[in-house]
Design a protein around this motif. Structure first.
Motif, PDB file in Angstrom:
ATOM      1  N   UNK A  61     -15.156  -1.925  52.853  1.00 43.02           N
ATOM      2  CA  UNK A  61     -13.808  -2.413  52.529  1.00 43.02           C
ATOM      3  C   UNK A  61     -13.785  -3.940  52.443  1.00 43.02           C
ATOM      4  N   UNK A  62     -14.572  -4.610  53.296  1.00 39.08           N
ATOM      5  CA  UNK A  62     -14.660  -6.077  53.217  1.00 39.08           C
ATOM      6  C   UNK A  62     -15.304  -6.478  51.900  1.00 39.08           C
ATOM      7  N   UNK A  63     -16.385  -5.810  51.512  1.00 45.59           N
ATOM      8  CA  UNK A  63     -17.055  -6.125  50.242  1.00 45.59           C
ATOM      9  C   UNK A  63     -16.086  -5.914  49.075  1.00 45.59           C
ATOM     10  N   UNK A  64     -15.365  -4.797  49.078  1.00 41.79           N
ATOM     11  CA  UNK A  64     -14.407  -4.520  48.004  1.00 41.79           C
ATOM     12  C   UNK A  64     -13.308  -5.574  47.947  1.00 41.79           C
ATOM     13  N   UNK A  65     -12.834  -6.000  49.098  1.00 39.28           N
ATOM     14  CA  UNK A  65     -11.740  -6.975  49.159  1.00 39.28           C
ATOM     15  C   UNK A  65     -12.170  -8.324  48.585  1.00 39.28           C
ATOM     16  N   UNK A  66     -13.419  -8.705  48.806  1.00 42.87           N
ATOM     17  CA  UNK A  66     -13.870 -10.007  48.340  1.00 42.87           C
ATOM     18  C   UNK A  66     -14.583  -9.962  46.983  1.00 42.87           C
ATOM     19  N   UNK A  67     -14.582  -8.795  46.388  1.00 38.33           N
ATOM     20  CA  UNK A  67     -15.245  -8.644  45.090  1.00 38.33           C
ATOM     21  C   UNK A  67     -14.584  -9.540  44.052  1.00 38.33           C
ATOM     22  N   UNK A  68     -15.359 -10.151  43.198  1.00 40.69           N
ATOM     23  CA  UNK A  68     -14.848 -11.011  42.133  1.00 40.69           C
ATOM     24  C   UNK A  68     -15.424 -10.548  40.796  1.00 40.69           C
ATOM     25  N   UNK A  69     -14.684 -10.791  39.750  1.00 34.37           N
ATOM     26  CA  UNK A  69     -15.129 -10.404  38.404  1.00 34.37           C
ATOM     27  C   UNK A  69     -16.461 -11.058  38.069  1.00 34.37           C
ATOM     28  N   UNK A  70     -16.629 -12.302  38.474  1.00 35.41           N
ATOM     29  CA  UNK A  70     -17.876 -13.006  38.149  1.00 35.41           C
ATOM     30  C   UNK A  70     -19.089 -12.374  38.811  1.00 35.41           C
ATOM     31  N   UNK A  71     -18.863 -11.569  39.854  1.00 36.76           N
ATOM     32  CA  UNK A  71     -19.971 -10.939  40.541  1.00 36.76           C
ATOM     33  C   UNK A  71     -20.542  -9.761  39.763  1.00 36.76           C
ATOM     34  N   UNK A  72     -19.840  -9.318  38.740  1.00 36.84           N
ATOM     35  CA  UNK A  72     -20.246  -8.112  38.023  1.00 36.84           C
ATOM     36  C   UNK A  72     -21.643  -8.234  37.416  1.00 36.84           C
ATOM     37  N   UNK A  73     -22.026  -9.426  36.954  1.00 35.72           N
ATOM     38  CA  UNK A  73     -23.335  -9.605  36.338  1.00 35.72           C
ATOM     39  C   UNK A  73     -24.467  -9.326  37.321  1.00 35.72           C
ATOM     40  N   UNK A  74     -24.280  -9.679  38.557  1.00 36.20           N
ATOM     41  CA  UNK A  74     -25.289  -9.484  39.597  1.00 36.20           C
ATOM     42  C   UNK A  74     -24.809  -8.431  40.588  1.00 36.20           C
ATOM     43  N   UNK A  75     -24.056  -7.462  40.113  1.00 34.27           N
ATOM     44  CA  UNK A  75     -23.346  -6.515  40.955  1.00 34.27           C
ATOM     45  C   UNK A  75     -24.136  -5.890  42.079  1.00 34.27           C
ATOM     46  N   UNK A  76     -25.237  -5.230  41.757  1.00 36.02           N
ATOM     47  CA  UNK A  76     -25.976  -4.520  42.793  1.00 36.02           C
ATOM     48  C   UNK A  76     -26.498  -5.472  43.855  1.00 36.02           C
ATOM     49  N   UNK A  77     -27.035  -6.586  43.422  1.00 38.67           N
ATOM     50  CA  UNK A  77     -27.580  -7.557  44.371  1.00 38.67           C
ATOM     51  C   UNK A  77     -26.473  -8.132  45.257  1.00 38.67           C
ATOM     52  N   UNK A  78     -25.322  -8.423  44.657  1.00 41.72           N
ATOM     53  CA  UNK A  78     -24.194  -8.973  45.419  1.00 41.72           C
ATOM     54  C   UNK A  78     -23.711  -7.969  46.462  1.00 41.72           C
ATOM     55  N   UNK A  79     -23.536  -6.712  46.040  1.00 42.38           N
ATOM     56  CA  UNK A  79     -23.058  -5.673  46.957  1.00 42.38           C
ATOM     57  C   UNK A  79     -24.055  -5.463  48.090  1.00 42.38           C
ATOM     58  N   UNK A  80     -25.328  -5.328  47.751  1.00 44.55           N
ATOM     59  CA  UNK A  80     -26.340  -5.074  48.772  1.00 44.55           C
ATOM     60  C   UNK A  80     -26.454  -6.244  49.752  1.00 44.55           C
ATOM     61  N   UNK A  81     -26.451  -7.462  49.235  1.00 46.60           N
ATOM     62  CA  UNK A  81     -26.559  -8.644  50.100  1.00 46.60           C
ATOM     63  C   UNK A  81     -25.339  -8.763  51.009  1.00 46.60           C
ATOM     64  N   UNK A  82     -24.148  -8.555  50.443  1.00 43.28           N
ATOM     65  CA  UNK A  82     -22.923  -8.654  51.241  1.00 43.28           C
ATOM     66  C   UNK A  82     -22.895  -7.594  52.332  1.00 43.28           C
ATOM     67  N   UNK A  83     -23.227  -6.355  51.983  1.00 42.09           N
ATOM     68  CA  UNK A  83     -23.237  -5.279  52.980  1.00 42.09           C
ATOM     69  C   UNK A  83     -24.243  -5.551  54.089  1.00 42.09           C
ATOM     70  N   UNK A  84     -25.447  -5.923  53.692  1.00 41.58           N
ATOM     71  CA  UNK A  84     -26.485  -6.192  54.694  1.00 41.58           C
ATOM     72  C   UNK A  84     -26.082  -7.355  55.597  1.00 41.58           C
ATOM     73  N   UNK A  85     -25.459  -8.378  55.035  1.00 45.11           N
ATOM     74  CA  UNK A  85     -25.037  -9.523  55.836  1.00 45.11           C
ATOM     75  C   UNK A  85     -23.989  -9.103  56.860  1.00 45.11           C
ATOM     76  N   UNK A  86     -22.990  -8.347  56.420  1.00 42.72           N
ATOM     77  CA  UNK A  86     -21.936  -7.890  57.331  1.00 42.72           C
ATOM     78  C   UNK A  86     -22.510  -7.005  58.436  1.00 42.72           C
ATOM     79  N   UNK A  87     -23.349  -6.065  58.046  1.00 38.69           N
ATOM     80  CA  UNK A  87     -23.918  -5.140  59.024  1.00 38.69           C
ATOM     81  C   UNK A  87     -24.888  -5.855  59.958  1.00 38.69           C
ATOM     82  N   UNK A  88     -25.610  -6.853  59.421  1.00 31.81           N
ATOM     83  CA  UNK A  88     -26.551  -7.599  60.252  1.00 31.81           C
ATOM     84  C   UNK A  88     -25.814  -8.387  61.333  1.00 31.81           C
ATOM     85  N   UNK A  89     -24.726  -9.047  60.941  1.00 27.29           N
ATOM     86  CA  UNK A  89     -23.959  -9.842  61.905  1.00 27.29           C
ATOM     87  C   UNK A  89     -23.349  -8.948  62.980  1.00 27.29           C
ATOM     88  N   UNK A  90     -22.883  -7.761  62.575  1.00 27.32           N
ATOM     89  CA  UNK A  90     -22.263  -6.846  63.530  1.00 27.32           C
ATOM     90  C   UNK A  90     -23.189  -5.746  63.998  1.00 27.32           C
TER      91      UNK A  90
END
Length: 198
Positions: A61-90
């Motif tokens: 839900x955090x990744x979805x909330x901060x999603x931006x149109x410009x991220x679409x070009x690098x979508x998979x990498x952005x999603x995976x990096x964001x998820x891993x970062x959130x889960x790593x911190x917590x």
């Protein structure tokens, strides 16, 4: 409890202070999304109960909330990096791995139990992440095909005896149950997030 302190609020005045002032001040100073704490608590819950929905649900839900149109070009990498970062911190009682080598492939996201610190951890997880661009087909039939392919990948990762031994998995006579999760993003939205049974 799994390295986290359980605190109680002593009275109403302190409660109002904690509820209003402290989170705002912390966020202003550190720029941290307060949902990190929800993820950390959910990771501890997962270690005890096996309910992975809280940790992944909050992180996605955090990744979805901060999603931006410009991220679409690098979508998979952005999603995976964001998820891993959130889960790593917590992470709580887990080492959150990214691209962990297992079974002749690479696990997208792994919740590796820190059994040396908390031998009572009863659950671990492998998450196979798939990404569809916003214009890609996300129909039930398309998602079923993706789910089937991802499930096959997870089966190969989970069959790795070194991983099973290191994580003390029940498949090798251990005490840790492995959860196999398929997560599909369609643009910035979650299209599928479910556990697959071997």
């Amino acid at each position: 409890d799994f390295g986290q302190s359980s605190l109680a609020i002593p009275n109403l005045t302190v409660g109002e202070f904690m509820h209003d002032f402290v989170p705002k001040a912390y966020q202003d100073v550190h720029g941290v999304d307060p949902q990190i704490f929800d993820i950390a608590n959910a990771m501890t819950d997962f270690a005890e109960t096996g309910d992975w929905h809280g940790a992944l649900g909050t992180a996605t839900s955090v990744v979805s909330r901060y999603w931006r149109v410009r991220d679409a070009a690098e979508g998979e990498r952005v999603v995976q990096t964001a998820l891993c970062s959130l889960l790593y911190v917590g992470h709580g009682p887990y080492i959150v791995g990214h691209e962990l080598e297992s079974g002749g492939g690479f696990v997208d996201i792994a919740f590796e139990p820190q059994l040396n610190r908390w031998p009572q951890i009863g659950h671990a997880a492998i998450v196979e992440l798939k990404y569809l661009k916003k214009e890609d087909d996300a129909s039930p039939a398309a998602l079923a095909k993706i789910r089937e392919a991802a499930s096959g990948q997870i089966d190969r990762y989970a069959a790795d005896r070194d991983l099973a031994r290191k994580w003390n998995l029940t498949t090798q006579g251990g005490t840790v149950t492995l959860h196999r999760i398929v997560l599909v993003f369609h643009g910035g939205d979650v299209a599928l997030c479910e556990e697959v049974v071997p």
